[in-house]
Motif scaffolding. Sequence first.
Motif, PDB file in Angstrom:
ATOM      1  N   VAL A 135       6.887  -2.378  19.636  1.00 13.43           N
ATOM      2  CA  VAL A 135       8.078  -1.722  19.111  1.00 13.43           C
ATOM      3  C   VAL A 135       7.739  -1.157  17.738  1.00 13.43           C
ATOM      4  O   VAL A 135       7.158  -1.863  16.901  1.00 13.43           O
ATOM      5  N   LEU A 136       8.077   0.099  17.514  1.00 12.20           N
ATOM      6  CA  LEU A 136       7.946   0.664  16.171  1.00 12.20           C
ATOM      7  C   LEU A 136       9.292   0.555  15.475  1.00 12.20           C
ATOM      8  O   LEU A 136      10.308   1.046  15.969  1.00 12.20           O
ATOM      9  N   VAL A 137       9.296  -0.112  14.330  1.00 12.88           N
ATOM     10  CA  VAL A 137      10.476  -0.246  13.486  1.00 12.88           C
ATOM     11  C   VAL A 137      10.251   0.612  12.251  1.00 12.88           C
ATOM     12  O   VAL A 137       9.189   0.534  11.624  1.00 12.88           O
ATOM     13  N   SER A 138      11.224   1.449  11.887  1.00 12.32           N
ATOM     14  CA  SER A 138      11.073   2.242  10.665  1.00 12.32           C
ATOM     15  C   SER A 138      12.404   2.312   9.938  1.00 12.32           C
ATOM     16  O   SER A 138      13.469   2.063  10.520  1.00 12.32           O
ATOM     17  N   TRP A 139      12.342   2.648   8.666  1.00 10.84           N
ATOM     18  CA  TRP A 139      13.533   2.632   7.820  1.00 10.84           C
ATOM     19  C   TRP A 139      13.326   3.555   6.625  1.00 10.84           C
ATOM     20  O   TRP A 139      12.203   3.984   6.336  1.00 10.84           O
ATOM     21  N   ARG A 140      14.427   3.823   5.929  1.00 14.36           N
ATOM     22  CA  ARG A 140      14.383   4.751   4.808  1.00 14.36           C
ATOM     23  C   ARG A 140      13.852   4.115   3.538  1.00 14.36           C
ATOM     24  O   ARG A 140      14.243   3.005   3.179  1.00 14.36           O
ATOM     25  N   LEU A 141      13.006   4.854   2.844  1.00 13.23           N
ATOM     26  CA  LEU A 141      12.788   4.671   1.419  1.00 13.23           C
ATOM     27  C   LEU A 141      13.728   5.650   0.741  1.00 13.23           C
ATOM     28  O   LEU A 141      13.719   6.847   1.047  1.00 13.23           O
ATOM     29  N   LEU A 142      14.570   5.170  -0.145  1.00 14.38           N
ATOM     30  CA  LEU A 142      15.580   6.018  -0.769  1.00 14.38           C
ATOM     31  C   LEU A 142      15.007   6.777  -1.963  1.00 14.38           C
ATOM     32  O   LEU A 142      13.997   6.372  -2.560  1.00 14.38           O
ATOM     33  N   GLY A 143      15.676   7.852  -2.331  1.00 13.37           N
ATOM     34  CA  GLY A 143      15.158   8.716  -3.384  1.00 13.37           C
ATOM     35  C   GLY A 143      14.997   8.045  -4.725  1.00 13.37           C
ATOM     36  O   GLY A 143      14.106   8.405  -5.506  1.00 13.37           O
ATOM     37  N   LEU A 144      15.840   7.034  -5.037  1.00 14.06           N
ATOM     38  CA  LEU A 144      15.792   6.379  -6.337  1.00 14.06           C
ATOM     39  C   LEU A 144      15.246   4.959  -6.265  1.00 14.06           C
ATOM     40  O   LEU A 144      15.368   4.196  -7.223  1.00 14.06           O
ATOM     41  N   ASP A 145      14.616   4.587  -5.157  1.00 10.79           N
ATOM     42  CA  ASP A 145      13.959   3.285  -5.103  1.00 10.79           C
ATOM     43  C   ASP A 145      12.834   3.231  -6.132  1.00 10.79           C
ATOM     44  O   ASP A 145      12.048   4.186  -6.251  1.00 10.79           O
ATOM     45  N   PRO A 146      12.728   2.126  -6.876  1.00 12.40           N
ATOM     46  CA  PRO A 146      11.575   1.979  -7.762  1.00 12.40           C
ATOM     47  C   PRO A 146      10.269   2.111  -6.979  1.00 12.40           C
ATOM     48  O   PRO A 146      10.200   1.734  -5.802  1.00 12.40           O
ATOM     49  N   ALA A 147       9.252   2.652  -7.630  1.00 14.03           N
ATOM     50  CA  ALA A 147       7.977   2.874  -6.948  1.00 14.03           C
ATOM     51  C   ALA A 147       7.389   1.590  -6.386  1.00 14.03           C
ATOM     52  O   ALA A 147       6.661   1.607  -5.386  1.00 14.03           O
ATOM     53  N   SER A 148       7.693   0.465  -7.001  1.00 13.59           N
ATOM     54  CA  SER A 148       7.117  -0.814  -6.585  1.00 13.59           C
ATOM     55  C   SER A 148       7.882  -1.478  -5.440  1.00 13.59           C
ATOM     56  O   SER A 148       7.506  -2.560  -4.996  1.00 13.59           O
ATOM     57  N   THR A 149       8.959  -0.852  -4.956  1.00 14.69           N
ATOM     58  CA  THR A 149       9.781  -1.476  -3.925  1.00 14.69           C
ATOM     59  C   THR A 149       8.967  -1.777  -2.675  1.00 14.69           C
ATOM     60  O   THR A 149       8.276  -0.903  -2.139  1.00 14.69           O
ATOM     61  N   GLY A 150       9.051  -3.021  -2.213  1.00 15.02           N
ATOM     62  CA  GLY A 150       8.436  -3.415  -0.954  1.00 15.02           C
ATOM     63  C   GLY A 150       9.510  -3.855   0.025  1.00 15.02           C
ATOM     64  O   GLY A 150      10.701  -3.841  -0.283  1.00 15.02           O
ATOM     65  N   VAL A 170      12.276  -5.667  -1.448  1.00 14.29           N
ATOM     66  CA  VAL A 170      11.759  -6.639  -2.403  1.00 14.29           C
ATOM     67  C   VAL A 170      11.441  -5.892  -3.691  1.00 14.29           C
ATOM     68  O   VAL A 170      10.617  -4.968  -3.701  1.00 14.29           O
ATOM     69  N   VAL A 171      12.124  -6.263  -4.772  1.00 14.58           N
ATOM     70  CA  VAL A 171      11.940  -5.628  -6.071  1.00 14.58           C
ATOM     71  C   VAL A 171      11.608  -6.712  -7.084  1.00 14.58           C
ATOM     72  O   VAL A 171      12.335  -7.708  -7.208  1.00 14.58           O
ATOM     73  N   ASP A 172      10.496  -6.530  -7.791  1.00 14.00           N
ATOM     74  CA  ASP A 172      10.037  -7.513  -8.783  1.00 14.00           C
ATOM     75  C   ASP A 172       9.935  -8.905  -8.172  1.00 14.00           C
ATOM     76  O   ASP A 172      10.308  -9.913  -8.791  1.00 14.00           O
ATOM     77  N   GLY A 173       9.457  -8.960  -6.936  1.00 18.91           N
ATOM     78  CA  GLY A 173       9.239 -10.235  -6.269  1.00 18.91           C
ATOM     79  C   GLY A 173      10.473 -10.883  -5.688  1.00 18.91           C
ATOM     80  O   GLY A 173      10.388 -11.971  -5.106  1.00 18.91           O
ATOM     81  N   LYS A 174      11.643 -10.233  -5.803  1.00 18.51           N
ATOM     82  CA  LYS A 174      12.881 -10.831  -5.321  1.00 18.51           C
ATOM     83  C   LYS A 174      13.450 -10.013  -4.162  1.00 18.51           C
ATOM     84  O   LYS A 174      13.575  -8.792  -4.252  1.00 18.51           O
ATOM     85  N   GLU A 175      13.795 -10.725  -3.085  1.00 17.05           N
ATOM     86  CA  GLU A 175      14.433 -10.065  -1.953  1.00 17.05           C
ATOM     87  C   GLU A 175      15.836  -9.594  -2.323  1.00 17.05           C
ATOM     88  O   GLU A 175      16.585 -10.315  -2.990  1.00 17.05           O
ATOM     89  N   GLN A 176      16.148  -8.390  -1.883  1.00 13.57           N
ATOM     90  CA  GLN A 176      17.475  -7.828  -2.094  1.00 13.57           C
ATOM     91  C   GLN A 176      18.321  -8.003  -0.828  1.00 13.57           C
ATOM     92  O   GLN A 176      17.889  -8.608   0.150  1.00 13.57           O
ATOM     93  N   ALA A 177      19.511  -7.469  -0.849  1.00 11.45           N
ATOM     94  CA  ALA A 177      20.417  -7.603   0.287  1.00 11.45           C
ATOM     95  C   ALA A 177      19.813  -7.000   1.545  1.00 11.45           C
ATOM     96  O   ALA A 177      19.064  -6.012   1.497  1.00 11.45           O
ATOM     97  N   SER A 178      20.172  -7.586   2.672  1.00 12.07           N
ATOM     98  CA  SER A 178      19.643  -7.135   3.954  1.00 12.07           C
ATOM     99  C   SER A 178      20.267  -5.809   4.369  1.00 12.07           C
ATOM    100  O   SER A 178      21.427  -5.503   4.066  1.00 12.07           O
ATOM    101  N   SER A 179      19.489  -5.035   5.104  1.00 13.66           N
ATOM    102  CA  SER A 179      20.020  -3.836   5.738  1.00 13.66           C
ATOM    103  C   SER A 179      20.900  -4.208   6.921  1.00 13.66           C
ATOM    104  O   SER A 179      20.949  -5.371   7.338  1.00 13.66           O
ATOM    105  N   LYS A 180      21.575  -3.213   7.480  1.00 13.61           N
ATOM    106  CA  LYS A 180      22.213  -3.406   8.767  1.00 13.61           C
ATOM    107  C   LYS A 180      21.129  -3.581   9.832  1.00 13.61           C
ATOM    108  O   LYS A 180      19.999  -3.118   9.672  1.00 13.61           O
TER     109      LYS A 180
END
Length: 629
Positions: free
Chosen positions: A72-87, A131-141
């Motif tokens: 299965v290929l899973v893909s998702w958006r990187l948003l325009g204002l996401d910090p460059a380090s966002t994982g 994941v920003v600065d080593g911390k998980e953020q809220a989940s996507s739908k």
Amino acid sequence: MHPHRKQRTGRAWGAAAAAAAVLAAAAALLPGPPQAEAAPGAARSSGTAAVARTMENLDRAVVAVRRNSAEVLVSWRLLGLDPASTGFNVYRSTDGASSTKLNSQVLTGATNFTDATADLTKSNSYRVRPVVDGKEQASSKAFTLTADHAQEPVVRVPLEAGGPVKFTWVGDLDGDGTYDYVVDRQTSPQKIEAYRSDGTLLWRMDMGPNSTDQNNIEGGSATIDVGNWDGVTVHDLDGDGRAEVAVRIANGVTFGDGETFSYGDDEHQFIAVLDGRTGAARATAPVPDDYIADGPMYARFGVGHLNGSTPSLVAFMKNRVGSGSFNLMMTAWNFDGDTVERQWKWLRGDQAASDGHNTRIIDVDGDGKDEIAEIGFVLNGDGTLRYSLSSQGVVHGDRFYLAKMDPGRPGLQGYGIQQDNPSGLREYYYDATDGSMIWQHSEEGVSDVGRGLVGDIDPRHPGMEAWSFSGVHNAPRNELTEPDTSLAPWPALGIWWDGDTTMELLNNGKLEKWNPETPSPSNSLPRVLTTSRFGATGVGSAGNPTLVGDIMGDWREEAVYTDSDHDELIVFTTDQPTSTRLYTLAHNPAYRNDMTVKGYLQSHEVDYFLGDGMSEPPRPAIVYAPRAD
């Protein structure tokens, strides 16, 4: 506001000053610098800062497709204002059980993941957590792949039964961050329908008796979506986080809430802005009647940020003088949540300004504010003529493009083709900032060059290729790199699909990848997929999709068709992994503007060079609208 209709405002809307304060506060909270870096080589006045424009507050748009029997290929958006380090971390839930993280290390590259461990006989739901600065953020739908799902690069969206669909638009109608769908119905009378992203019908609008004459040159005053005309678009025009539907109307239309618009004759036309959730008219305004003696005007709609920060509806409108020449009027409109107001009007009159079959709304001079471009002229954002190409021999034509075609040259470039140019001009390439011509190709005799395309399809040469029916040229160097027209790809539509940064091609239901080094016509265009194999039906003799755009998953594009019964949208979305990480094209200002325009369906362009050897794109100069949910 039309005097025969009661003002409808729906719920209370904040004043413009309050909205501006919200946007300013949102901008202050955004990560990273407050202004975007200029596109490489963009022409900017010394000391001129980019203006931040309001863009959609999109979600991650997670999508999963079964690419073969085991993966299965899973893909998702990187948003325009996401910090460059966002994982990102990817999670899967099987048959409703607790979620399991699938990646062992945070994913900091491209925003896609191949899952080879799922039990595909069961239902599997996928979601991601930034994941920003080593911390998980809220989940996507979550996106759910049903048990024993078909192996297909497709998402299917149910529709109500109805007639053929020519166009699909997307916009976040309910403010939840996910694109919803608006479709036309080519019935008599015509209709417009709005659906949530899951296929739930929101409303249906009847265009009334003045949409039954569907002649593609001079039809009814409420007719939409014939020839190179649309008269409909979808965008969040007031910046409240929910998209509106703009439509050119006339006497006898019935809005999505059941209210009928009445006027004393069938000739006068109006701009209507509809609530995206209900189809109710929130505001209307009369179309200027300068040319009403020659009958109603067909319209082509688009959206741009003419002041650099807030969106404007742009209308290109024409009617015919008897059986001869055409009147041309262009207008811009602002919707503040309560009223729709005309900002300016431009009449071509006897000015030398050649039009075509598509409009592009894009910042040509790098000041952060959009201009309005036609095949032979450009208007400034205030409605004044910036330049015309008529003095350089350009007349009417079917297709043109504005893009960063030459990564080594300042600013953007333009490429257009010609229809029956008396000088023999067939195609031309120019500087989009000031209209200065860079090269032209002519042949003896007059011919109708009906198709042309640009894109980086040959990595052996820097920059984009441009071609019609005179061979493939490397645009920056004006070099004929493929003179054999039997080997050149058909110049239909471009699409980014396979994950590298060169462009694929979509032609009459065939997605192809040109191989410039293959000497045989039989295999110079390897087939990637055939849309009819998945039940898709194209529009018209060209077999076009109803929409091409980046509407889900990572930065690559989707192509939207219907099935033969017109009761399902078939959304083709890539099943190919990629290592290329780009923010969603829908957060690129030029690209998002392009998605609002139909006309003769043409490929969308970003405002940076997207091709082989590209540099990392600059951060877009945007702020997000408030999330309405």
